[in-house]
Structure formats: structure tokens, C-alpha cells
Design a protein around this motif. Structure first.
Motif, PDB file in Angstrom:
ATOM      1  N   VAL A  50       0.825  -1.198   0.051  1.00 26.23           N
ATOM      2  CA  VAL A  50      -0.048   0.092   0.128  1.00 26.23           C
ATOM      3  C   VAL A  50       0.812   1.186   0.071  1.00 26.23           C
ATOM      4  CG1 VAL A  50      -1.886  -1.185   1.225  1.00 26.23           C
ATOM      5  CG2 VAL A  50      -0.171  -0.012   2.578  1.00 26.23           C
ATOM      6  N   LYS A  51       0.221   2.460  -0.243  1.00 25.99           N
ATOM      7  CA  LYS A  51       1.146   3.794  -0.356  1.00 25.99           C
ATOM      8  C   LYS A  51       1.053   4.287   1.125  1.00 25.99           C
ATOM      9  CE  LYS A  51       0.802   4.688  -5.188  1.00 25.99           C
ATOM     10  NZ  LYS A  51       0.196   5.761  -6.331  1.00 25.99           N
ATOM     11  N   ASN A  52       2.192   4.553   1.560  1.00 22.66           N
ATOM     12  CA  ASN A  52       2.278   5.182   2.662  1.00 22.66           C
ATOM     13  C   ASN A  52       2.255   6.875   2.416  1.00 22.66           C
ATOM     14  OD1 ASN A  52       4.807   6.247   2.102  1.00 22.66           O
ATOM     15  ND2 ASN A  52       5.616   4.027   3.350  1.00 22.66           N
ATOM     16  N   ARG A  53       2.441   7.650   3.638  1.00 22.42           N
ATOM     17  CA  ARG A  53       2.184   9.102   3.268  1.00 22.42           C
ATOM     18  C   ARG A  53       3.535   9.575   2.492  1.00 22.42           C
ATOM     19  NH1 ARG A  53       1.915  12.122   8.855  1.00 22.42           N
ATOM     20  NH2 ARG A  53       2.056  13.860   7.424  1.00 22.42           N
ATOM     21  N   ALA A  54       4.429   9.075   2.299  1.00 26.18           N
ATOM     22  CA  ALA A  54       5.506   9.432   1.593  1.00 26.18           C
ATOM     23  C   ALA A  54       5.403   9.200  -0.053  1.00 26.18           C
ATOM     24  CB  ALA A  54       6.799   8.962   2.084  1.00 26.18           C
ATOM     25  N   GLU A  55       4.346   8.260  -0.305  1.00 29.12           N
ATOM     26  CA  GLU A  55       4.034   7.833  -1.580  1.00 29.12           C
ATOM     27  C   GLU A  55       2.912   8.382  -2.377  1.00 29.12           C
ATOM     28  OE1 GLU A  55       6.306   3.519  -1.233  1.00 29.12           O
ATOM     29  OE2 GLU A  55       4.365   3.618  -0.474  1.00 29.12           O
ATOM     30  N   VAL A  56       2.116   8.783  -1.703  1.00 32.19           N
ATOM     31  CA  VAL A  56       0.583   9.183  -2.190  1.00 32.19           C
ATOM     32  C   VAL A  56       0.978  10.693  -2.805  1.00 32.19           C
ATOM     33  CG1 VAL A  56      -0.843   8.088  -0.569  1.00 32.19           C
ATOM     34  CG2 VAL A  56      -0.059  10.330   0.001  1.00 32.19           C
ATOM     35  N   SER A  76       0.647  18.411   6.292  1.00 35.81           N
ATOM     36  CA  SER A  76       0.489  17.763   4.992  1.00 35.81           C
ATOM     37  C   SER A  76      -0.972  17.054   4.643  1.00 35.81           C
ATOM     38  CB  SER A  76       1.370  16.837   4.801  1.00 35.81           C
ATOM     39  OG  SER A  76       1.254  16.072   3.580  1.00 35.81           O
ATOM     40  N   ARG A  77      -1.404  17.249   3.648  1.00 33.91           N
ATOM     41  CA  ARG A  77      -2.747  16.646   3.251  1.00 33.91           C
ATOM     42  C   ARG A  77      -2.606  14.939   2.964  1.00 33.91           C
ATOM     43  NH1 ARG A  77      -7.834  18.252   4.122  1.00 33.91           N
ATOM     44  NH2 ARG A  77      -8.229  20.450   3.431  1.00 33.91           N
ATOM     45  N   ARG A  78      -1.128  14.529   3.119  1.00 33.34           N
ATOM     46  CA  ARG A  78      -0.756  13.208   2.881  1.00 33.34           C
ATOM     47  C   ARG A  78      -0.966  12.316   4.048  1.00 33.34           C
ATOM     48  NH1 ARG A  78       5.080  14.551   0.377  1.00 33.34           N
ATOM     49  NH2 ARG A  78       4.495  15.590  -1.475  1.00 33.34           N
ATOM     50  N   SER A  79      -1.389  13.081   5.231  1.00 33.23           N
ATOM     51  CA  SER A  79      -1.562  12.405   6.503  1.00 33.23           C
ATOM     52  C   SER A  79      -2.519  11.098   6.609  1.00 33.23           C
ATOM     53  CB  SER A  79      -1.882  13.335   7.612  1.00 33.23           C
ATOM     54  OG  SER A  79      -2.224  12.559   8.855  1.00 33.23           O
ATOM     55  N   ASN A  80      -2.429  10.024   7.117  1.00 34.05           N
ATOM     56  CA  ASN A  80      -3.169   9.100   6.852  1.00 34.05           C
ATOM     57  C   ASN A  80      -4.799   9.435   7.773  1.00 34.05           C
ATOM     58  OD1 ASN A  80      -1.904   8.649   9.633  1.00 34.05           O
ATOM     59  ND2 ASN A  80      -3.390   7.378  10.040  1.00 34.05           N
ATOM     60  N   ILE A  81      -5.173  10.533   8.216  1.00 31.89           N
ATOM     61  CA  ILE A  81      -6.149  10.917   8.910  1.00 31.89           C
ATOM     62  C   ILE A  81      -7.194  11.582   7.678  1.00 31.89           C
ATOM     63  CG2 ILE A  81      -5.483  10.939  11.199  1.00 31.89           C
ATOM     64  CD1 ILE A  81      -5.591  14.033  10.991  1.00 31.89           C
ATOM     65  N   PHE A  82      -6.679  12.019   6.481  1.00 30.86           N
ATOM     66  CA  PHE A  82      -7.215  12.652   5.591  1.00 30.86           C
ATOM     67  C   PHE A  82      -7.710  11.738   4.267  1.00 30.86           C
ATOM     68  CE2 PHE A  82      -4.701  16.289   7.230  1.00 30.86           C
ATOM     69  CZ  PHE A  82      -6.019  16.955   7.952  1.00 30.86           C
ATOM     70  N   ARG A  83      -8.898  11.862   3.884  1.00 35.11           N
ATOM     71  CA  ARG A  83      -9.332  11.243   2.408  1.00 35.11           C
ATOM     72  C   ARG A  83      -8.313  11.321   1.667  1.00 35.11           C
ATOM     73  NH1 ARG A  83     -14.445   9.785   0.601  1.00 35.11           N
ATOM     74  NH2 ARG A  83     -14.624   9.321  -1.810  1.00 35.11           N
ATOM     75  N   GLY A  84      -7.583  10.329   0.880  1.00 35.91           N
ATOM     76  CA  GLY A  84      -6.753  10.505  -0.320  1.00 35.91           C
ATOM     77  C   GLY A  84      -5.324  10.269   0.405  1.00 35.91           C
ATOM     78  N   GLY A  85      -5.221  10.323   1.624  1.00 33.84           N
ATOM     79  CA  GLY A  85      -3.809  10.258   2.420  1.00 33.84           C
ATOM     80  C   GLY A  85      -3.328   8.817   2.103  1.00 33.84           C
ATOM     81  N   GLY A  86      -2.176   8.753   2.844  1.00 29.55           N
ATOM     82  CA  GLY A  86      -1.430   7.420   3.048  1.00 29.55           C
ATOM     83  C   GLY A  86      -1.961   6.623   3.990  1.00 29.55           C
ATOM     84  N   ARG A  87      -1.953   5.384   3.836  1.00 29.95           N
ATOM     85  CA  ARG A  87      -2.448   4.468   4.751  1.00 29.95           C
ATOM     86  C   ARG A  87      -1.094   4.008   5.813  1.00 29.95           C
ATOM     87  NH1 ARG A  87      -4.565  -1.581   3.543  1.00 29.95           N
ATOM     88  NH2 ARG A  87      -4.598  -2.450   5.733  1.00 29.95           N
ATOM     89  N   ALA A  88      -1.610   4.251   7.015  1.00 24.39           N
ATOM     90  CA  ALA A  88      -0.763   3.716   8.104  1.00 24.39           C
ATOM     91  C   ALA A  88      -0.604   2.443   8.392  1.00 24.39           C
ATOM     92  CB  ALA A  88      -1.355   4.469   9.251  1.00 24.39           C
ATOM     93  N   PHE A  89       0.579   1.964   8.657  1.00 25.08           N
ATOM     94  CA  PHE A  89       0.765   0.421   9.196  1.00 25.08           C
ATOM     95  C   PHE A  89       0.302  -0.550   7.870  1.00 25.08           C
ATOM     96  CE2 PHE A  89       0.079   3.058  12.940  1.00 25.08           C
ATOM     97  CZ  PHE A  89       1.513   3.227  13.460  1.00 25.08           C
ATOM     98  N   GLY A  90       0.226  -0.024   6.872  1.00 22.83           N
ATOM     99  CA  GLY A  90      -0.447  -1.235   5.850  1.00 22.83           C
ATOM    100  C   GLY A  90       0.697  -2.118   5.406  1.00 22.83           C
ATOM    101  N   PRO A  91       0.499  -3.213   4.674  1.00 23.30           N
ATOM    102  CA  PRO A  91       1.151  -4.211   4.366  1.00 23.30           C
ATOM    103  C   PRO A  91       2.185  -3.636   3.137  1.00 23.30           C
ATOM    104  CG  PRO A  91      -0.876  -4.534   3.196  1.00 23.30           C
ATOM    105  CD  PRO A  91      -0.859  -3.515   4.213  1.00 23.30           C
TER     106      PRO A  91
END
Length: 206
Positions: A50-56, A76-91
Motif C-alpha cells: 500500500v502507499k504510505n504518506r511518503a508515496e501518495v 500535510s494532506r498526505r496524513s493518513n487521517i485525511f481522505r486520499g492520504g497515505g495508509r498507516a501500518f499497511g502491508p
């Protein structure tokens, strides 16, 4: 333990004596389970990602002022709490393989072979050859022998015509002697060994 040897035509071709150290063990389900788990985990690709906040693809610009906005101090809007942001602790891509000692793997194969022998699902044939790569002809032969769901183990070299004819028959697997493994033994009802495969197996464990 003695077993009758048969031909693909259903005729008797003598008897063979099985090595009790390979085919006469009391099957241990725990060893077999460990080996099956080892095989299945080893063949997993592990490419899940999955894409983390550094990759979205989102802006990294601070979108609001630090104070006076009436809300939290976001950057940053890349934070995992925003829609379209990176996923936290994903595979992320990784190997699922586990370690299993070589001696345990060898012992598990012996127990799988012994389980088939004890259940009466072990068949010995003199050779696995075909005059022509004709699937219909081989399917008719298997029907007479009762091989509707079987793993067939040949010698170190498979007969090309036999392998080509068998590969389109459902629930029939054909492997060379060096390719025999616990998972494929268990997933088929019958284990069919040629005399060459039997000699190769017994020599492998000596």
C-alpha cells in the motif's frame, strides 16, 4: 511391507518390498502439518503493498494557518487521517517464508509416504510411458486403474509423451522423482510410484 507391481494395462509385474524406514512409520500429523505450512508460506509471493504518506500523490504544503483556525494544527494532506492520504501500518513487500530444519523436512516426507502406504493409497507401477501424447487414451487407462485423483511420480526423467498426455487430465499430477513433496502427496487421493521412483526415493533416504 510387500506391494504388488502393476502395469498400465492392469497386468501383474511382480512384487516389491518397501523399506520400513521410509514407508513403515507411524504417521505424525504434527510433522506433516509443519511441512505443509512451510511449503505454502514459502511459495507466497509477498508482493502486497500500500502507499504510505511518503508515496501518495498529495501536496505536502501546510494547508491552514498554525493558530486561529479553530481546529487542529495540521500540516500535510498526505496524513493518513485525511481522505486520499497515505495508509498507516499497511502491508509492505516481504517474504512469508519460515525456517524448518532439513532433517525435519526429510522426516515429514517419510511420514507422508508412510501415511499413504498405511491408508492403502500407494500404488506401484512398472513404468509411466506412453507411445503417443494422446490424452484420451491415457484417460481411458487411468479410468480402468481407478486413478481419478492421483499424483504420479516417475523416475529422474519423465517420459515426454506420458507427461504431455497427462497434463490436461483434471486432478492428475505428474512429477519427476526429485519433485516429490508433502503438499502434493496430500492433495491427491492416490500416490502412484514407478519402480524407478521407488528406487530413487529409497536411495535418497539411505
Amino acid at each position: 511391507m510387500e506391494l504388488q507391481v502393476t502395469t498400465l494395462e492392469g497386468k501383474s509385474a511382480g512384487k516389491v518390498t518397501l523399506d520400513d524406514a521410509v514407508f513403515g512409520l507411524e504417521p505424525r500429523a504434527d510433522l506433516i502439518q509443519r511441512m505443509v505450512r512451510y511449503q505454502l508460506l514459502k511459495r507466497m509471493s509477498g508482493t502486497h503493498d500500500v502507499k504510505n504518506r511518503a508515496e501518495v500523490a498529495q501536496t505536502g504544503k501546510k494547508f491552514g494557518r498554525q493558530k486561529g483556525g479553530g481546529g487542529a494544527r495540521h500540516g500535510s494532506r498526505r496524513s493518513n487521517i485525511f481522505r486520499g492520504g497515505g495508509r498507516a501500518f499497511g502491508p509492505t513487500p516481504r517474504s512469508h517464508a519460515i525456517e524448518l530444519p532439513k532433517k525435519v523436512r526429510a522426516l515429514a516426507l517419510k511420514h507422508a509416504l508412510s501415511a499413504k502406504a498405511k491408508a492403502g493409497d500407494l500404488v506401484i507401477i512398472d513404468q509411466a510411458t506412453a507411445e503417443a501424447p494422446k490424452t484420451a487414451a491415457l484417460r481411458a487407462i487411468f479410468g480402468k486403474l481407478g486413478f481419478s485423483n492421483a499424483l504420479i511420480i516417475g523416475g529422474t526423467e519423465l517420459d515426454t509423451n506420458f507427461a504431455l498426455a497427462a497434463r490436461n487430465i483434471p486432478q492428475i499430477d505428474v512429477l519427476p522423482a526429485q519433485g516429490i513433496n508433502v503438499y502434493d502427496i496430500l492433495r491427491r487421493e492416490k500416490l502412484v510410484l514407478t519402480k524407478d521412483a521407488l528406487a530413487a526415493l529409497e536411495g535418497r533416504f539411505q
